[in-house]
Motif scaffolding. Structure first.
Motif, mmCIF file in Angstrom:
data_model
loop_
_atom_site.group_PDB
_atom_site.id
_atom_site.type_symbol
_atom_site.label_atom_id
_atom_site.label_comp_id
_atom_site.label_asym_id
_atom_site.label_seq_id
_atom_site.Cartn_x
_atom_site.Cartn_y
_atom_site.Cartn_z
ATOM 1 N N GLY A 158 -5.123 3.563 15.556
ATOM 2 C CA GLY A 158 -6.061 3.455 14.395
ATOM 3 C C GLY A 158 -7.584 3.236 14.553
ATOM 4 N N VAL A 159 -7.680 2.488 15.899
ATOM 5 C CA VAL A 159 -9.014 2.186 16.218
ATOM 6 C C VAL A 159 -9.595 3.283 16.964
ATOM 7 C CG1 VAL A 159 -8.625 -0.269 16.140
ATOM 8 C CG2 VAL A 159 -8.657 0.905 18.168
ATOM 9 N N GLY A 160 -8.725 4.255 17.413
ATOM 10 C CA GLY A 160 -9.116 5.494 18.181
ATOM 11 C C GLY A 160 -9.084 5.160 19.617
ATOM 12 N N ARG B 46 -1.819 6.558 5.605
ATOM 13 C CA ARG B 46 -1.660 6.991 7.168
ATOM 14 C C ARG B 46 -2.085 8.477 7.258
ATOM 15 N NH1 ARG B 46 1.990 4.118 10.064
ATOM 16 N NH2 ARG B 46 2.989 5.830 11.373
ATOM 17 N N ASN B 49 -5.868 8.441 7.937
ATOM 18 C CA ASN B 49 -6.277 8.028 9.089
ATOM 19 C C ASN B 49 -5.981 9.024 10.342
ATOM 20 O OD1 ASN B 49 -5.439 6.378 11.781
ATOM 21 N ND2 ASN B 49 -6.952 5.372 10.825
ATOM 22 N N ARG B 78 -11.404 8.286 14.044
ATOM 23 C CA ARG B 78 -10.674 7.183 13.549
ATOM 24 C C ARG B 78 -11.252 5.910 13.680
ATOM 25 N NH1 ARG B 78 -4.887 8.592 16.556
ATOM 26 N NH2 ARG B 78 -3.788 9.512 14.805
ATOM 27 N N ARG B 79 -12.064 5.657 14.728
ATOM 28 C CA ARG B 79 -12.986 4.520 14.897
ATOM 29 C C ARG B 79 -13.765 3.860 13.851
ATOM 30 N NH1 ARG B 79 -16.957 6.367 19.691
ATOM 31 N NH2 ARG B 79 -18.341 7.016 18.358
ATOM 32 N N ILE B 81 -12.642 4.313 10.838
ATOM 33 C CA ILE B 81 -11.752 3.841 9.826
ATOM 34 C C ILE B 81 -11.190 2.605 10.329
ATOM 35 C CG2 ILE B 81 -10.104 4.552 8.293
ATOM 36 C CD1 ILE B 81 -10.835 7.459 9.113
ATOM 37 N N LEU B 83 -8.095 -0.444 9.874
ATOM 38 C CA LEU B 83 -6.663 -0.229 9.419
ATOM 39 C C LEU B 83 -6.250 -1.577 9.233
ATOM 40 C CD1 LEU B 83 -5.053 2.190 8.572
ATOM 41 C CD2 LEU B 83 -4.340 2.308 10.958
ATOM 42 N N PHE B 85 -2.794 -3.751 8.290
ATOM 43 C CA PHE B 85 -1.090 -3.655 8.057
ATOM 44 C C PHE B 85 -0.692 -5.085 7.400
ATOM 45 C CE2 PHE B 85 -2.274 -1.420 11.555
ATOM 46 C CZ PHE B 85 -1.491 -0.181 11.767
ATOM 47 N N ARG B 158 -10.954 -7.571 13.213
ATOM 48 C CA ARG B 158 -10.699 -6.357 14.046
ATOM 49 C C ARG B 158 -11.207 -5.216 13.402
ATOM 50 N NH1 ARG B 158 -4.852 -5.273 15.821
ATOM 51 N NH2 ARG B 158 -4.288 -4.767 13.622
ATOM 52 N N GLN B 162 -15.065 -2.598 14.243
ATOM 53 C CA GLN B 162 -15.038 -1.059 14.440
ATOM 54 C C GLN B 162 -16.514 -0.427 13.595
ATOM 55 O OE1 GLN B 162 -10.670 -0.889 13.283
ATOM 56 N NE2 GLN B 162 -11.149 1.229 13.781
#
Lengths: 514, 255
Positions: A158-160, B46, B49, B78-79, B81, B83, B85, B158, B162
């Motif tokens: 998800g962070v690429g 999901r 992403n 993606r970087r 966005i 995420l 959990f 985290r 990003q």
């Protein structure tokens, strides 16, 4: 239908017993001789012990080098073979096939083949142990990686993050502990395997074993087996300790700043690199195979392989006969061992006994018989019933009882005790509690464990012949020493097909169980 | 900036997780997606992403269809966005700092990060994010030593490093006790208001949802059954999302 299935299993057991020549009278008459062998162990020959210890050192170093090389090779293979992190699906599939193929050939057979390629000595032994250890590590570790929760890797996806970063940040920290315990598991397996490699000329204590066996020096054998037993037990203990150590919480380090933190990271990286380089260097130097010899060996190996790939089909009668005998040995040992393991498990499960002395004594006994490698046990049975399939089958039965006794007990211990209390509260006797409360619940797991054991026993039964304990190994050894590669090729083909077939059937049945 | 056009997704076994879902989210919105478990909320996030590829339809993030992108292009999208959990998904054995720096992996070349090397700006970014989340004194602790609420704050940090324009949070408070859950939700609101980061949060609890979200999207069996302001959710709408009437007056009281 249910009853019928059990009758079928018992009929199979009877058929196998008949085929391997099970003769209670012969066993009864042989017992005093075996007792005498055991009694001799209580009175070891110290002058011979010194000679044994020298070769023991070589055996141990072979086992350690094989475990180190195997783990170092197995780790990257595991990452490639794990479906959820593999760099490429095709590469993943190929690696899995390669591993499955290598796994069908037992370590002693690898050693025997490598001895003819790279000459007699420990080099071939270390290579054989590395191959089997790498396979064990790669298989178990890739299964472990696949069981990591998908979401844990998603966080990095998800962070690429790139593939390499995912492996380093997502996979390696999560499997580090597992790799450590697998290293010691490989060592435990290798120590047992290393003791018999000398039988085919691949170095270590097996060479002494072979000599004593051929000269019928049972007095010396007793000393030797005692030392082997103590060694295997010591390694198991060490391995247990090392795995405990891994769970030890180190006090958290306090860093004054990011620079210190980075320095610590570099230190760890550098130390790791040095340790790996040393392990690799030492293991390779132990091989004692020069580059020129290696290249020559590859050439010899390819011509050998070429001859093996043109099998001598006129030999198929012997192959089928040998395979049948191996199957009888394996089936007998699995069924009889499973039956014997049931009481062993009930007496050994902690949760069934208020007084822990019972299970503790039982666990000690089970671990004791599990320590002897099956081939060594077979040699001990030679004293009682003479060489042949009966000795092989009895040895494998004892070994199976040991392994399954431990596994079954762990399955029983995992059962939720509340259901048992419900039956106990109706006033049932302990036997009734076991039969009505426990057995139905643990039976599927028992069967699954037994099927796994069958897969392993088929492999064990194929190598029993190497010491003369029956099965296809007898003919394999004969043709290996005669360098009759066309026949070796046919025998190996038969072995591989049988092992794959048994694995497939057992896998199918295990899936049906769950 | 985020647009889903008639997205469909089925899983093996015939479960339709997304049924013709269309949704537009404007920059800076705080959207809460509610529904029972199994309603398709997780699959929706999901899909946005790119972790799940839709069977049909388009998922446009900043005008790019993330489902059709591959490799490097997809990683680049993606970087941006973040995420989050339910179970945090931190590497427990690693330090808090390493876990937060993992958020910068998409910005740095692989060979450098594999050796643990990050540019000083990134380290500074991680440090700031952590002290902002009130964890400045924990940066060298192992993630395993933190409480649940602290772990979720680390995973928010985290996401923050990003430097995302969008944060997706999948049941971020389901594993936490109620006071900590409110604390975490308040952090999301703060980030949304102070930095204008668009936020999509999945919650199964509609009370929490209406307390923090500006806009509620209700899902049932893979389809969007309600999309509107939080204030207009009533008993009737509740029933359409959950397939049953709210119990007692607890629901009305919460509004």
């Amino acid at each position: 239908m249910g009853r019928f299935k059990y009758l079928l299993v018992l009929a199979l057991l009877a058929l196998c017993a008949w085929q391997i020549g099970l003769d209670p009278v012969r066993i009864w008459q042989g017992l005093p001789h075996m007792g005498a062998l055991l009694a001799r162990m209580a009175n070891p020959q110290w002058d011979y012990a010194a000679q044994v210890l020298e070769t023991l050192a070589e055996t141990l170093s072979m086992a350690v080098a094989g475990a180190l090389l195997g783990t170092l090779i197995g780790l990257p293979l595991a990452i490639i073979a794990a479906r959820n992190i593999s760099p490429h699906p095709v590469l993943c599939r190929l690696t899995r096939w390669l591993l499955a193929g290598v796994r069908t050939i037992p370590h002693v057979v690898w050693a025997a083949l490598l001895v003819t390629v790279f000459s007699i000595g420990r080099g071939a032994g270390v290579l054989a142990l590395s191959i089997t250890a790498a396979n064990i590590v790669a298989k178990l570790l890739s299964e472990y990686i696949e069981n990591l929760e998908g979401r844990q890797l998603d966080a990095l996806k998800g962070v690429g993050a790139s593939w390499g970063a995912m492996v380093v940040y997502g996979v390696l920290p999560r499997i580090a502990g597992r790799v450590w315990s697998l290293l010691f598991f490989a060592l435990e397996v290798n120590v047992r395997a290393a003791t018999v490699l000398g039988l085919v000329g691949a170095g270590g204590i097996g060479q002494l074993l072979w000599r004593d066996l051929n000269f019928l020096r049972y007095d010396r054998l007793a000393t030797l087996i005692l030392i082997l037993f103590l060694t295997v037990a010591a390694i198991d203990g060490l391995s247990w300790l090392a795995r405990k150590l891994q769970n030890l919480e180190l006090p958290g380090l306090v860093f004054r700043g990011y620079k210190n933190f980075r320095a610590w990271q570099w230190l760890k990286l550098a130390l790791g690199a040095v340790v790996v380089a040393l392990a690799l260097g030492w293991s390779i130097s132990l091989l004692g195979i020069s580059w020129d010899r290696f290249v020559l060996g590859l050439k010899q190996g390819s011509s050998m392989l070429g001859r093996m790939l043109t099998p001598d089909w006129s030999y198929k009668h012997r192959m089928l006969q040998g395979l049948a005998e191996s199957m009888y040995i394996a089936l007998f040992a699995t069924i009889a061992g499973s039956l014997l393991a049931v009481p062993a498990a009930f007496f050994g499960a902690y949760n069934l006994w208020r007084h822990k002395a019972w299970p503790v004594a039982n666990k000690l006994a089970v671990n004791f018989i599990r320590t002897f490698p099956p081939v060594i046990l077979a040699i001990m049975f030679f004293r009682g019933v003479g060489p042949g399939p009966l000795a092989g089958a009895l040895a494998l039965t004892i070994y199976t009882t040991g392994v399954l006794g431990k596994l079954y007990a762990e399955i029983v211990e995992a059962v939720d005790s509340r259901g048992l209390e419900a039956i106990e509260s109706t006033g049932a006797t302990p036997i009734q509690v076991w039969v009505y409360g426990l057995l139905p619940r643990v039976l599927p797991d028992f069967l699954a464990a037994s099927l796994y054991r069958l897969e392993s026993n088929v492999r064990n039964a194929t190598i029993m012949g190497i010491v003369g304990a029956g099965g296809i190994g007898t003919w394999l050894m004969l043709n290996l020493s005669a360098r009759y590669w066309e026949r070796v090729g046919l025998l190996l083909l038969g072995m591989i097909v049988t092992i794959l077939l048994v694995d497939a059937i057992s896998g199918f049945m295990r899936r049906r169980l769950s | 900036m985020l647009e889903l056009r008639q997205v469909n997704k089925s899983f093996p076994g015939g479960v339709q997780a997304l049924a013709d879902v269309s949704l537009t989210v404007k920059p800076g919105e705080f959207v809460v997606i509610v529904g029972e478990s199994g309603a398709g909320k997780s699959t929706l996030l999901r899909t946005i992403n790119g972790l799940v590829r839709p069977d049909s339809g388009e998922v446009l993030v900043n005008g790019h269809d993330i489902g059709s992108l591959q490799g490097k292009e997809q990683r680049k999208l993606r970087r941006g966005i973040g995420l989050i959990f339910q179970d945090f998904n931190l590497v427990e054995r690693s330090t808090v700092l390493t876990n937060v720096l993992a958020g910068r992996l998409g910005y740095n070349p692989a060979w450098k990060t594999v050796l643990g090397s990050f540019p000083p700006e990134d380290v500074e970014l991680a440090r700031q994010a952590l002290s902002r989340m009130g964890l400045g004194d924990k940066i060298f602790n192992r993630a395993a030593d933190l409480s649940g609420g602290q772990k979720q704050r680390v995973s928010i940090a985290r996401a923050l490093v990003q430097q995302p324009h969008l944060i997706l949070a999948d049941e971020p408070v389901a594993s936490l006790d109620p006071p900590t859950a409110h604390d975490i939700m308040a952090w999301f609101r703060k980030i949304n208001q102070e930095e204008g980061i668009t936020i999509l949060v999945n919650l199964h609890d509609i009370h929490l949802a209406s307390q923090y979200g500006d806009r509620i999207v209700g899902m049932r069996q893979g389809a969007i059954v309600y999309d509107g302001p939080a204030v207009s959710v009533n008993g009737e709408i509740f029933a359409s999302i959950y397939g049953r009437a709210p119990v007692g007056d607890k629901f009305n009281g919460a509004l």
